[in-house]
Design an enzyme around this catalytic site. Structure first.
Site, short mmCIF file in Angstrom:
data_model
loop_
_atom_site.label_atom_id
_atom_site.label_comp_id
_atom_site.label_asym_id
_atom_site.label_seq_id
_atom_site.Cartn_x
_atom_site.Cartn_y
_atom_site.Cartn_z
N LYS A 242 0.79 -1.22 0.00
CA LYS A 242 0.00 0.00 0.00
C LYS A 242 0.83 1.28 0.00
CE LYS A 242 -4.29 -1.06 -0.47
NZ LYS A 242 -4.99 -0.61 -1.69
N CYS A 305 -15.73 -16.71 10.28
CA CYS A 305 -15.00 -17.86 10.84
C CYS A 305 -14.04 -17.36 11.92
CB CYS A 305 -14.24 -18.60 9.74
SG CYS A 305 -13.67 -20.25 10.24
N CYS A 312 -20.78 -20.92 11.28
CA CYS A 312 -20.94 -21.92 10.22
C CYS A 312 -22.35 -21.87 9.64
CB CYS A 312 -20.64 -23.32 10.75
SG CYS A 312 -18.93 -23.57 11.28
N CYS A 315 -22.12 -19.55 6.78
CA CYS A 315 -21.02 -19.75 5.84
C CYS A 315 -21.47 -20.51 4.60
CB CYS A 315 -19.88 -20.51 6.51
SG CYS A 315 -18.44 -20.70 5.44
N CYS A 321 -16.24 -27.37 3.82
CA CYS A 321 -15.22 -27.07 4.84
C CYS A 321 -14.95 -28.30 5.70
CB CYS A 321 -15.68 -25.90 5.72
SG CYS A 321 -14.52 -25.51 7.04
#
Length: 380
Positions: A242, A305, A312, A315, A321
């Protein structure tokens, strides 16, 4: 000999990125190990640092942003034989989630802090000199170790307020103003961050080194950055990205380190530290993802997470996963009951509900690309 009732001497130990403390190693030895672990970047376009130094605000920020795009795309990634088996199936879904979730790193991550905090004082990209931005980015990174982004932003606000109001420096946090602050006062100003006394010492030493060795500007390479006290590879690579538009390495913080090990994208037995994880990732991750993977996984780790209290149930990757909590997935019907969160997931929940039918039409063994295509019509 310690007598009964006497207090043990408190020794403050700081290891960047959550690495386990090396109690019996001197600080100089730890720094040497970090420097020896730095690899040269692959052959990429070279950056004319002197050219960048001459850029004004009207050119600099657009030039850096073009080289380190924060926009998360939906374009499916090409599969490669050497990828970890579950990489594409997880990462492409995480990308979609991140585009719909507001996270702390998006607004008060180290790269954003100079401008986000600056807005509170009427500053903008049009008014903040590039050299000032680079210095504030470096200070924000030095304060960030084992500290939440929101707390880090508060410390930077305190610094800027003091520099502007007490020191009467219109640019706020600059090399010159930081040279005028004594170490004790500096420690008080950054008090919210962890290891604030040690970091105050590091900053004072860094200010002197920048003046003596780097013409008052941020070092333009990883070796120079790692020569500064308290700066390791993670901070260094993020700073280069950056500040100078140089993607010479992957920025691996605790979230990237944790998730890559959890999904077994790197061997947990080999990746003893975040810097080990970085080197293992760089062996196979496509170069065009070296910058993106940090903000994608950091934001995901902050809001969805988490180390504790995983979501979950929210998600999109809970079907692929390897660390999914099935009990949470079964409670998905209650996902509209928003818990206290560091980020904002309301837009993602709405999007998830609207696309559930499309997702259910995909067979369990279907190609994740089909999932991407099913959502592209609603993509921004």
């Amino acid at each position: 000999m310690r007598t009964r009732g006497s207090k043990r001497k408190h020794i403050e130990i700081e290891i960047e990125d959550g690495e386990k403390s090396k109690y019996f190693k001197k600080e100089e030895e730890i720094k040497l190990e970090a420097l020896e672990s730095v690899r040269g970047p692959p052959e990429r376009e070279s950056i004319d640092v002197e050219m960048v130094k001459k850029m004004g605000p009207d050119t600099y920020y657009d030039w850096v942003d073009a080289r380190t795009k924060d926009e998360i795309t939906y374009k499916p990634l090409e599969d490669k034989p050497h990828y970890p088996r579950n990489f594409l199936s997880i990462y492409q879904k995480v990308r979609i989630m991140r585009s719909k979730i507001a996270t702390p790193v998006d607004s008060v991550g180290c790269a954003m802090i100079p401008l986000t905090v600056g807005k509170e004082f009427g500053e903008s990209k049009e008014t903040m000199l590039p050299r000032t931005y680079r210095f504030q980015l470096l200070i924000a990174l030095m304060l960030s170790s084992q500290t939440k982004d929101e707390v880090n932003a508060k410390a930077m606000f305190n610094l800027k307020e003091y520099c502007k109001e007490d020191l009467k420096n219109p640019e706020g946090v600059t090399l010159e103003s930081m040279s005028c602050i004594d170490q004790d006062t500096l420690a008080q100003l950054i008090y919210p961050v962890s290891f604030y006394t040690r970091k105050a010492l590091y900053i004072k030493k860094t200010v002197k080194l920048l003046n003596e060795n780097f013409d008052g500007d941020m070092p333009p390479d990883i070796v120079g950055l790692c020569s500064l006290p308290g700066v390791g590879p993670k901070m260094g690579y993020l700073a280069l990205q950056k500040a100078w538009g140089k993607v010479d390495g992957i920025g691996v913080d605790v979230h990237v380190d944790r998730l890559c090990k959890m999904w077994q994208w790197v061997d947990p037995h080999k990746a003893k530290t975040p810097d080990h994880t970085r080197k293992l990732l760089e062996e196979w991750l496509p170069y065009n993802l070296w910058y993106e993977i940090n903000p994608v996984l950091v934001g995901f780790g902050q809001v969805i997470c988490l180390p504790r209290g995983k979501r979950c149930d929210l998600c999109m990757a809970n079907d692929v996963c390897n660390a999914v909590d099935r009990k949470l997935v079964k409670s998905a019907k209650n996902r509209n009951e928003l818990r206290k969160s560091r980020g904002n997931v309301a837009e993602w929940i709405q999007y998830l509900e609207e696309t559930t039918k499309a997702r259910e039409t995909i067979k369990p063994d279907g190609d994740v690309k089909l999932v991407m295509e099913a959502k592209e019509e609603n993509a921004p």
